[in-house]
Design a protein around this motif. Structure first.
Motif, PDB file in Angstrom:
ATOM      1  N   ILE A   1      77.357  55.432   8.182  1.00 34.15           N
ATOM      2  CA  ILE A   1      76.080  54.567   8.750  1.00 34.15           C
ATOM      3  C   ILE A   1      76.103  53.389   8.060  1.00 34.15           C
ATOM      4  O   ILE A   1      75.605  52.397   8.482  1.00 34.15           O
ATOM      5  CB  ILE A   1      74.851  55.540   8.257  1.00 34.15           C
ATOM      6  CG1 ILE A   1      75.059  56.713   9.317  1.00 34.15           C
ATOM      7  CG2 ILE A   1      73.453  54.667   8.530  1.00 34.15           C
ATOM      8  CD1 ILE A   1      73.718  58.017   9.024  1.00 34.15           C
TER       9      ILE A   1
ATOM     10  N   ASN B   1      74.948  58.339  13.121  1.00 33.34           N
ATOM     11  CA  ASN B   1      74.013  59.228  12.728  1.00 33.34           C
ATOM     12  C   ASN B   1      74.309  60.871  13.122  1.00 33.34           C
ATOM     13  O   ASN B   1      73.977  61.812  12.272  1.00 33.34           O
ATOM     14  CB  ASN B   1      72.782  58.906  13.584  1.00 33.34           C
ATOM     15  CG  ASN B   1      72.040  57.592  13.009  1.00 33.34           C
ATOM     16  OD1 ASN B   1      72.204  57.315  11.746  1.00 33.34           O
ATOM     17  ND2 ASN B   1      71.479  56.640  13.752  1.00 33.34           N
TER      18      ASN B   1
ATOM     19  N   ILE C   1      78.248  50.886   9.887  1.00 32.12           N
ATOM     20  CA  ILE C   1      77.591  50.260  11.127  1.00 32.12           C
ATOM     21  C   ILE C   1      76.514  49.722  10.974  1.00 32.12           C
ATOM     22  O   ILE C   1      76.332  48.465  11.855  1.00 32.12           O
ATOM     23  CB  ILE C   1      77.509  51.618  12.200  1.00 32.12           C
ATOM     24  CG1 ILE C   1      77.019  50.944  13.525  1.00 32.12           C
ATOM     25  CG2 ILE C   1      76.429  52.273  11.827  1.00 32.12           C
ATOM     26  CD1 ILE C   1      78.326  50.201  14.305  1.00 32.12           C
ATOM     27  N   GLN C   2      75.784  49.691  10.081  1.00 28.40           N
ATOM     28  CA  GLN C   2      74.251  49.085   9.811  1.00 28.40           C
ATOM     29  C   GLN C   2      74.788  47.604   9.255  1.00 28.40           C
ATOM     30  O   GLN C   2      73.959  46.624   9.722  1.00 28.40           O
ATOM     31  CB  GLN C   2      73.439  49.831   8.603  1.00 28.40           C
ATOM     32  CG  GLN C   2      72.881  51.034   9.248  1.00 28.40           C
ATOM     33  CD  GLN C   2      72.202  51.637   8.133  1.00 28.40           C
ATOM     34  OE1 GLN C   2      72.364  51.520   6.882  1.00 28.40           O
ATOM     35  NE2 GLN C   2      71.178  52.517   8.841  1.00 28.40           N
TER      36      GLN C   2
ATOM     37  N   GLN D   1      76.022  53.696  16.238  1.00 30.81           N
ATOM     38  CA  GLN D   1      75.067  53.934  15.330  1.00 30.81           C
ATOM     39  C   GLN D   1      74.622  55.314  15.724  1.00 30.81           C
ATOM     40  O   GLN D   1      74.401  56.164  14.834  1.00 30.81           O
ATOM     41  CB  GLN D   1      74.037  53.134  15.463  1.00 30.81           C
ATOM     42  CG  GLN D   1      72.821  53.265  14.266  1.00 30.81           C
ATOM     43  CD  GLN D   1      71.888  52.441  14.339  1.00 30.81           C
ATOM     44  OE1 GLN D   1      71.176  51.983  15.205  1.00 30.81           O
ATOM     45  NE2 GLN D   1      71.347  51.901  12.988  1.00 30.81           N
TER      46      GLN D   1
END
Length: 481
Positions: free
Chosen positions: A130, A215, A133-134, A211
């Motif tokens: 995560i 998740n 991708i953030q 994303q």
């Protein structure tokens, strides 16, 4: 002919270099024209003299002179007008040229920026967490925040081109097809900008989809990690508990067997937890998740642990059942069995459930066997090892130890013989001291006896007195003494 040349508007389609060439040519013409100024003045002076002399044909001479002067004045006026026109055109073309240069200076880096942006927007990305991708989303948001300023720069660059065209249209100047300083046209800029505008929402969608996937992957990681962190320690705890049951001396062998079978049932009942973990692991694999920071346990590790647990409980139950059969077949008392287990555990230093050669040798020495490190002792030890370890595995199991001890105590010493031996060492006392044992016995044997002998309870004892009779009876059976 010169009037026609001076009236020519050839500068309207000329480039800046051509206009400057025309100016140089015009300067040469002006120099040539100035050289004829004296001749025109001479003609006017001659006409004036003829008038003063009352020349008969003065009217004709005056008319001719006037015509020449009029033509000369016209040439002067046309020459001046052409110079002004050429200089004005030169100035306009210089302005247009400066605008073209400014356009080129700003269009080239802007074009490079758009190409780089298009490449970045179409770049494939591979992320595993995560956080990764953030990071990409944050970078993309930062890029999008620069687009308004980029659009202003685009409009400014196109405005430069429009201003150059406006000047040209206002003054009837026909511009060449391309900017001489760059091949990046307004059409190219607009086309690439439109492409950037199309790629931005596509990148938004791709990042949002990734994303969502990350998740989901994180949920799978946490789900598997939580379950694995319960199953792994449970397996380890059960392994340790089974190991303790097999070596501790709590209750009879039947009690141990019943306790182990309860563990076996508990293990079978726990299997759905492992099956759930397998299902979760399958989802993790399908999602192509290769790491999980939420647990140090892998599915392979847990599978191996589970199989070891099943094997261990089955083997331990089998060992206890064999011990019961051996006990009943050879008439070994519960006290003797516990003493055998205590002896075995005492020398099983690593608690591995089996004695290595050196551990078994120390045990034999403590029991009075002559297996010291000399030729005769080594030969005796090898003979005994061949009996307890016929397969040459290099270890002595508790079952083999029981068989050996029960056979040796049956075939050799009795409790009475051992008690008599200790009585001699004790100087005919009913008890013996640690100091006497250390003085009379090999070190390993003495320490073993000291550790296993109970305190002497008789009234004739002294502090630290040890009961050698109860020790001998527990190890070799009841005495008739």
């Amino acid at each position: 002919g010169k009037e026609v040349a001076l009236r020519d508007r050839d500068s309207g389609t000329a480039s800046l270099a051509q206009v400057r060439a025309l100016l140089r040519k015009h300067e040469a013409f002006e120099s040539d024209l100035a050289a004829h100024q004296d001749r025109v003045e001479q003609i006017a002076a001659i006409a004036q003299e003829l008038n003063e002399l009352d020349y008969y044909d003065s009217p004709s001479v005056n008319a001719r002179c006037q015509k020449i002067c009029d033509q000369w004045d016209l040439l002067g006026s046309l020459t001046h007008s052409r110079r002004e026109a050429l200089e004005k055109t030169e100035k306009q073309l210089e302005t247009i040229d400066e605008l073209h240069l400014e356009y080129a200076k700003r269009a080239a880096p802007f074009n490079n920026w758009m190409e780089s942006a298009m490449e970045d927007l179409q770049d494939m990305f591979i992320v595993h967490t995560i956080e990764e991708i953030q990071g990409l989303i944050a970078a993309h948001d930062q890029f999008k925040s620069t687009l308004p300023d980029a659009d202003k720069e685009r409009e400014a660059i196109l405005g430069i081109q429009r201003e150059a065209q406006r000047i040209a249209d206002l003054h009837g100047i026909q511009l060449p097809g391309n900017n001489p300083y760059t091949s990046v046209t307004p059409q190219i800029i607009n086309s690439k900008w439109e492409r950037v505008q199309q790629l931005v929402p596509k990148r938004d969608q791709a990042l949002q989809e990734e994303q969502t996937r990350q998740n989901s992957n994180e949920h799978l990681r946490r789900q598997f990690g939580s379950q694995a962190n319960r199953v792994g320690p449970w397996i380890q705890t059960k392994m340790e508990e089974i190991g303790r049951i097999s070596i501790e001396m709590n209750g009879t062998l039947e009690d141990q067997l019943n306790h182990l079978k309860e563990y076996e049932e508990n293990i079978v009942e726990y299997k759905p937890n492992l099956e759930l973990l397998e299902q979760q692991h399958q989802l993790v694999q399908e999602a192509l998740i290769f790491d999980n920071q939420h647990s140090n346990y892998t599915m392979e590790h847990l599978r191996v642990g589970w199989e070891q647990l099943l094997t261990t409980i089955a083997r331990t139950i089998n060992e206890v059942e064999n011990q019961i059969l051996t006990r009943d077949a050879k008439g070994i008392s519960q006290e003797q069995m516990q003493e055998f287990r205590a002896s075995f555990n005492h020398f099983d230093k690593d608690h591995g459930g089996a004695l290595g050669p050196e551990e078994f040798k120390a045990c034999l020495i403590s029991l009075g066997y002559d297996v010291e490190n000399d030729r005769q002792g080594d030969a005796e030890f090898q003979r005994i090892m061949a009996v307890v370890d016929p397969n040459g595995s290099g270890t002595v199991t508790f079952q083999a130890f029981i068989d050996f001890m029960s056979r040796e105590t049956t075939d050799t010493d009795t409790a009475e013989q051992v008690i008599n031996s200790f009585r001699v060492l004790a100087g005919d006392k009913n008890y013996i001291t640690a100091a006497e044992l250390r003085r009379e016995l090999p070190a390993a044997q003495a320490e073993y006896c000291i550790a296993r002998m109970a305190p002497y309870p008789g009234p004739d004892g002294i502090p630290g007195a040890l009961d050698y009779k109860s020790f001998s009876t527990a190890l070799y059976g009841e005495s008739d003494l």
